[in-house]
Design an enzyme around this catalytic site. Structure first.
Site, PDB file in Angstrom:
ATOM      1  N   GLU A   1       1.661   1.834  -3.746  1.00 56.83           N
ATOM      2  CA  GLU A   1       1.450   2.842  -4.103  1.00 56.83           C
ATOM      3  C   GLU A   1       0.959   3.944  -4.368  1.00 56.83           C
ATOM      4  O   GLU A   1       0.798   4.635  -5.214  1.00 56.83           O
ATOM      5  CB  GLU A   1      -0.316   1.827  -3.956  1.00 56.83           C
ATOM      6  CG  GLU A   1      -2.076   2.588  -4.852  1.00 56.83           C
ATOM      7  CD  GLU A   1      -3.127   2.253  -3.693  1.00 56.83           C
ATOM      8  OE1 GLU A   1      -4.216   3.709  -3.377  1.00 56.83           O
ATOM      9  OE2 GLU A   1      -2.767   1.555  -3.147  1.00 56.83           O
ATOM     10  N   HIS A   2       0.881   4.547  -2.862  1.00 55.23           N
ATOM     11  CA  HIS A   2       1.124   5.672  -2.506  1.00 55.23           C
ATOM     12  C   HIS A   2       2.006   6.342  -3.351  1.00 55.23           C
ATOM     13  O   HIS A   2       1.952   7.753  -3.871  1.00 55.23           O
ATOM     14  CB  HIS A   2       0.878   6.166  -1.236  1.00 55.23           C
ATOM     15  CG  HIS A   2      -0.844   6.034  -0.597  1.00 55.23           C
ATOM     16  ND1 HIS A   2      -0.530   7.397  -0.158  1.00 55.23           N
ATOM     17  CD2 HIS A   2      -1.248   5.306  -0.726  1.00 55.23           C
ATOM     18  CE1 HIS A   2      -2.340   6.792   1.012  1.00 55.23           C
ATOM     19  NE2 HIS A   2      -1.838   5.160   0.442  1.00 55.23           N
TER      20      HIS A   2
ATOM     21  N   GLU B   1      -3.710   7.394   7.770  1.00 59.23           N
ATOM     22  CA  GLU B   1      -5.142   7.061   7.428  1.00 59.23           C
ATOM     23  C   GLU B   1      -5.601   5.466   8.481  1.00 59.23           C
ATOM     24  O   GLU B   1      -6.229   4.567   8.492  1.00 59.23           O
ATOM     25  CB  GLU B   1      -4.773   6.115   5.899  1.00 59.23           C
ATOM     26  CG  GLU B   1      -5.953   5.289   5.268  1.00 59.23           C
ATOM     27  CD  GLU B   1      -5.518   5.300   3.675  1.00 59.23           C
ATOM     28  OE1 GLU B   1      -5.904   4.688   2.914  1.00 59.23           O
ATOM     29  OE2 GLU B   1      -4.040   5.377   3.412  1.00 59.23           O
TER      30      GLU B   1
ATOM     31  N   HIS C   1       0.988  -1.256  -0.065  1.00 59.28           N
ATOM     32  CA  HIS C   1      -0.141  -0.105   0.272  1.00 59.28           C
ATOM     33  C   HIS C   1       1.009   1.316   0.422  1.00 59.28           C
ATOM     34  O   HIS C   1       0.377   1.955  -0.969  1.00 59.28           O
ATOM     35  CB  HIS C   1      -0.425  -0.448   1.133  1.00 59.28           C
ATOM     36  CG  HIS C   1      -2.073   1.109   1.405  1.00 59.28           C
ATOM     37  ND1 HIS C   1      -1.732   2.410   2.330  1.00 59.28           N
ATOM     38  CD2 HIS C   1      -2.878   1.488   0.533  1.00 59.28           C
ATOM     39  CE1 HIS C   1      -2.458   2.856   2.491  1.00 59.28           C
ATOM     40  NE2 HIS C   1      -3.187   2.378   1.707  1.00 59.28           N
TER      41      HIS C   1
END
Length: 419
Positions: free
Chosen positions: A50-51, A127, A47
Site C-alpha cells: 500500500e505504501h 510507524e 501494508h
C-alpha cells in the site's frame, strides 16, 4: 436506485453510486486482499505494498502522483485491513478522469524502486514503533494475536520491524502480481458522475488488467485465553473479547445492537455503570471486529491499575445481566443510533464509496441501506438476549497491558462470567 454495476470483459467490476447534488467525486480501487493473504514469511507485505504504490510509477514520480491530485484541490489516501486494501481519491467532478488515471497508474505501473523501498521500510518501522508506544493500539493487536493463534488473520497489519527490514523487493512485486488482478478488484465512483462515462474511463485505464484468480484463505478459528503484558505505564489497558458472528452471518444484526447498547455511546450500560456512576475509567467501550467468517466482540477499558479490582466485577455483572434483562428503552436507543448513523452517512460521498467498495468485495453485491435497516429494526429483545447468552457464555479472550498486580487471574474472570 443510485447504484449501478458493470463488469468488464476481464472480470473487473465497475460500480457507481451517483449523487447529483454532490460537489465532489470519490474514485477508488478496492482489492480483496490484506494481512490474511500474506505469505507466512512476509507479514506486513500487504501494508508495505500500500505504501509503495505511492512511491513512483513508470511515468510519474512519488511527488507527481500526489501533486497531480493536490494541485487541483483533491486528496488521496489508502488503507490496509486484514481482508481488504483500498486506494481512493476525492476530487472535483471535472477531475474524475485524472483521479482514475492516477490510481490506475499506481496499481498497474508502480516500479518499486529499491531506494524508495528502503526509505519506506524505515517509515513503516517508525510507524510500528509508534504503535508499540501507543498502548491502546498495541493491546488491540495483541488481542487479535491471542484470539487467532498461529493464524494469518491474527497477525499485525503493520508486521514486525524485523520482518519488514528484511523483505526483498521481490516480495512486494510478487504480491502485487499475484493478487492485484481484475477479478479480485472493484473500481468505485461515488458522487457527481455518470455511470456510463465512468465505465468508459475505467475501461481505458484498467481494461488490460489480467483476470487473475480469487485468493485462498485459511478458515479462522477463535481461541480463548489470556495474553498479559506487564509494563510500567500509568494506566492498565484491558480488553475482554469473545467469539462473535462474522459479517456473512445473519446473527451479526443482534450482535451489532448488543454492542451499541452495551458500550457504544455515552448512554450505554458500561459507560453509565463504569464511568459515570463509579468513575472507574476514562474510556470504556464495546465494538465488533467482524471478518468474513468470524468476529470478535470486544470490550475495552483503560483504568487506574489500582481500580481494576473494582472494574472487573462491574463489567462481568453487566455481561451476565444483559443476557436476560435488555430493556425496551435501551434497545430502541441502539436502533435509533444505528439508523441515524447509516442515514446520515448517506450524505457523505466518501462514506458511500467506502460502503460500496467493501460490500462488493465482501458480499459480491451491494446491499441497500433500507435492507440492512429492515433487518436491524426487526431485532427483538429476545434476539439480543439470546445473542448475549451465546457470546458471553464462551471462554473470553483477555488481553491486558500495564501494571498487572491487581488484575485477577483468568480462571477467576471466567468464573465470574459464569456465576
Amino acid at each position: 436506485m443510485t447504484i449501478q454495476i458493470t463488469t468488464l470483459k476481464n472480470g473487473l467490476r465497475v460500480a457507481t453510486d451517483t449523487m447529483q447534488d454532490a460537489e465532489s467525486v470519490v474514485v477508488g480501487a478496492w482489492v480483496g486482499v490484506g494481512t490474511r493473504h500474506e505469505p507466512w514469511s512476509a507479514n506486513g507485505v500487504a501494508h508495505l505494498v500500500e505504501h509503495m504504490m505511492f512511491k513512483g510509477t513508470k511515468k510519474r514520480s512519488s511527488y507527481a502522483l500526489s501533486a497531480s491530485i493536490e494541485k487541483n484541490g483533491g486528496m488521496m489516501n489508502a488503507h490496509t485491513t486484514r481482508e481488504e486494501t483500498a486506494y481512493y481519491a476525492r476530487v472535483l467532478p471535472e477531475n474524475t478522469d485524472l483521479a482514475c488515471d492516477i490510481i490506475s497508474d499506481m496499481l498497474q505501473n508502480s516500479v518499486f524502486n529499491t531506494k524508495e523501498l528502503a526509505r519506506e521500510k524505515q517509515v513503516i518501522i517508525q510507524e510500528i514503533g509508534r504503535d508499540i508506544d501507543s498502548p491502546e493500539d498495541f493491546v488491540f493487536d495483541a488481542m487479535h494475536q491471542q484470539a487467532f493463534p498461529k493464524q494469518k488473520i491474527g497477525r499485525s497489519i503493520l508486521g514486525s520491524a524485523k520482518v519488514i527490514a528484511k523483505l526483498p523487493r521481490s516480495a512486494v512485486a510478487d504480491y502485487v502480481k499475484t493478487y492485484y488482478r481484475a477479478t479480485n478488484m472493484v473500481i468505485v465512483g461515488a458522487g457527481k458522475l455518470d455511470h456510463e462515462d465512468f465505465v468508459e474511463t475505467v475501461k481505458k485505464r484498467f481494461g488490460k488488467l489480467p483476470r487473475g484468480k480469487a485468493p485462498k484463505k485459511e478458515p479462522a478459528k477463535i481461541v480463548g485465553g489470556a495474553k498479559l503484558m506487564p509494563k510500567k505505564i500509568e494506566q492498565l489497558h484491558l480488553i475482554m473479547g469473545f467469539a462473535s458472528p462474522g459479517f456473512h452471518n445473519p446473527a451479526i444484526y443482534p450482535a451489532q445492537l448488543l454492542s451499541i447498547l452495551l458500550g457504544g455511546n455515552s448512554s450505554s450500560r458500561l459507560f453509565q455503570k463504569v464511568r459515570e456512576k463509579r468513575g472507574l475509567v476514562y474510556t470504556v467501550s464495546s465494538g465488533l471486529a467482524a471478518f468474513s467468517d468470524a468476529g470478535i466482540f470486544q470490550i475495552y477499558a483503560g483504568t487506574d491499575p489500582k481500580r481494576v479490582e473494582e472494574l472487573i466485577p462491574v463489567i462481568c455483572n453487566e455481561l451476565r445481566d444483559v443476557t436476560h434483562n435488555v430493556t425496551k428503552g435501551e434497545l430502541d436507543r441502539a436502533k435509533a443510533q444505528v439508523r441515524a448513523d447509516m442515514l446520515m452517512g448517506q450524505e457523505s460521498v466518501m462514506r458511500r464509496a467506502e460502503v460500496l467498495g467493501h460490500q462488493l468485495i465482501a458480499y459480491g453485491k451491494p446491499i441497500l441501506t433500507e435492507t440492512i435497516l429492515k433487518k436491524l429494526m426487526a431485532v427483538t429483545k429476545k434476539d439480543v438476549e439470546a445473542m448475549a447468552s451465546k457470546i458471553f457464555g464462551q471462554k473470553p479472550i483477555i488481553t491486558a497491558l500495564g501494571p498487572l498486580g491487581k488484575l485477577e487471574d483468568y480462571k477467576s474472570i471466567v468464573k465470574r462470567l459464569s456465576a
